[in-house]
Design a protein around this motif. Structure first.
Motif, mmCIF file in Angstrom:
data_model
loop_
_atom_site.group_PDB
_atom_site.id
_atom_site.type_symbol
_atom_site.label_atom_id
_atom_site.label_comp_id
_atom_site.label_asym_id
_atom_site.label_seq_id
_atom_site.Cartn_x
_atom_site.Cartn_y
_atom_site.Cartn_z
ATOM 1 N N ALA A 88 5.717 10.878 -0.260
ATOM 2 C CA ALA A 88 4.484 10.091 -0.147
ATOM 3 C C ALA A 88 3.936 10.142 1.268
ATOM 4 O O ALA A 88 2.729 10.287 1.482
ATOM 5 N N LEU A 120 -2.454 7.239 -5.788
ATOM 6 C CA LEU A 120 -1.321 6.360 -6.036
ATOM 7 C C LEU A 120 -1.034 6.170 -7.521
ATOM 8 O O LEU A 120 0.129 6.044 -7.915
ATOM 9 N N LEU A 174 6.992 4.590 -2.596
ATOM 10 C CA LEU A 174 5.672 5.215 -2.693
ATOM 11 C C LEU A 174 4.648 4.454 -1.859
ATOM 12 O O LEU A 174 3.858 5.062 -1.117
ATOM 13 N N ALA A 175 4.666 3.139 -1.951
ATOM 14 C CA ALA A 175 3.693 2.319 -1.217
ATOM 15 C C ALA A 175 3.950 2.360 0.285
ATOM 16 O O ALA A 175 3.008 2.483 1.080
ATOM 17 N N THR A 178 2.886 5.708 1.680
ATOM 18 C CA THR A 178 1.431 5.800 1.745
ATOM 19 C C THR A 178 0.879 5.039 2.942
ATOM 20 O O THR A 178 0.023 5.554 3.683
ATOM 21 N N THR A 247 0.556 -1.664 -0.372
ATOM 22 C CA THR A 247 -0.612 -1.041 -0.992
ATOM 23 C C THR A 247 -1.901 -1.711 -0.525
ATOM 24 O O THR A 247 -2.894 -1.040 -0.208
#
Length: 259
Positions: A88, A120, A174-175, A178, A247
């Motif tokens: 990510a 996302l 993932l968040a 990112t 996020t």
């Protein structure tokens, strides 16, 4: 590039990662099925022979041929969130910001917010579906041959793999990856920082996991099996909260930079 074509573009850009993830999950699931439908019968026969042997049995530890692979596969899938964080931070977001690909997309009818939302949504869906599938199969394998498994469900990998915390770790990674990429805007630094943050968070959660649910003195400092679901759901909630905050911060950072 129009907004309608954006999901197809994202799939095309990251199809290799999607293929690798799909093969990884299917391979892990296939291994669990083989372990339970084929290998378990052989191990069961060996342990039965061992119990009825009049002399020392060389196969006294035969059950390890079942429990050890179960532990290894749960560890590999559980700690795969490190790879999610790295991907990510570097490939999904960081590389496109660093190369200018993202900025080019924003000039062709795709808003920065829509770009990030699509970036996302697709990986989050793949992680949720794949992780959920593995959890269901692992729970089936864990319950199918209890006589070949230990009774300690508090091992880090087993604890996560038997509940939604497994998926929550991936979504959190993932968040975090990112957000890190949007803040640093360079792929390699984002990769390093994302993985480091997740390692630190993971070590902290594992160290304090037993504090997630109160224990009674009669339990002698060891949580009973009835505490699994409250502890797992609380950890899941904490991770999803971190994912939601990361996020939100990612979208805020993106809007601030592109305003």
């Amino acid at each position: 590039m129009t907004a309608a074509r954006l999901p197809r573009v994202v799939l095309r850009l990251h199809r290799t990662a999607l293929i690798v993830w799909t093969l990884f999950v299917l391979g892990a699931v296939a291994f669990l099925v083989w372990l339970n439908e084929v290998e378990a019968d052989r191990v069961q026969a060996q342990t039965t022979l061992c119990r009825h042997a009049s002399t020392y049995c060389a196969n006294v530890f035969a059950s390890l041929d079942y429990s050890s692979p179960m532990g290894w596969i749960s560890s590999v899938v559980y700690y795969s969130f490190w790879g999610v964080a790295a991907w990510a931070g570097a490939a999904l977001i960081g590389r496109e910001l660093e190369s200018g690909t993202a900025q080019l997309a924003w000039t062709q009818g795709v808003s920065p917010t829509r770009w990030l939302a699509t970036k996302l949504a697709l990986p989050a869906l793949a992680l949720t579906v794949g992780g959920t599938l593995f959890v269901f199969v692992f729970r089936w394998g864990w319950s199918a041959h209890r006589d070949l498994m230990g009774d300690d469900w508090t091992f880090n990998d087993v604890f996560a793999a038997r509940g939604p915390a497994l998926v929550a770790w991936s979504l959190c990674a993932l968040a975090v990856g990112t957000l890190t990429a949007l803040l640093l805007r360079r792929s390699l630094p984002a990769l390093a920082v994302s993985v480091s943050v997740m390692v630190v968070l993971n070590r902290y959660m594992e160290k304090h996991r037993t504090d997630l649910w109160p224990n009674t003195p009669t339990d002698r400092s060891r949580h009973p099996a009835s505490h699994f679901w409250p502890m797992n759901l609380i950890e899941t909630g904490i991770l999803l909260t971190i994912a939601a905050l990361s996020t939100t911060a990612a979208f805020w950072s993106l809007r601030r930079r592109t305003a």
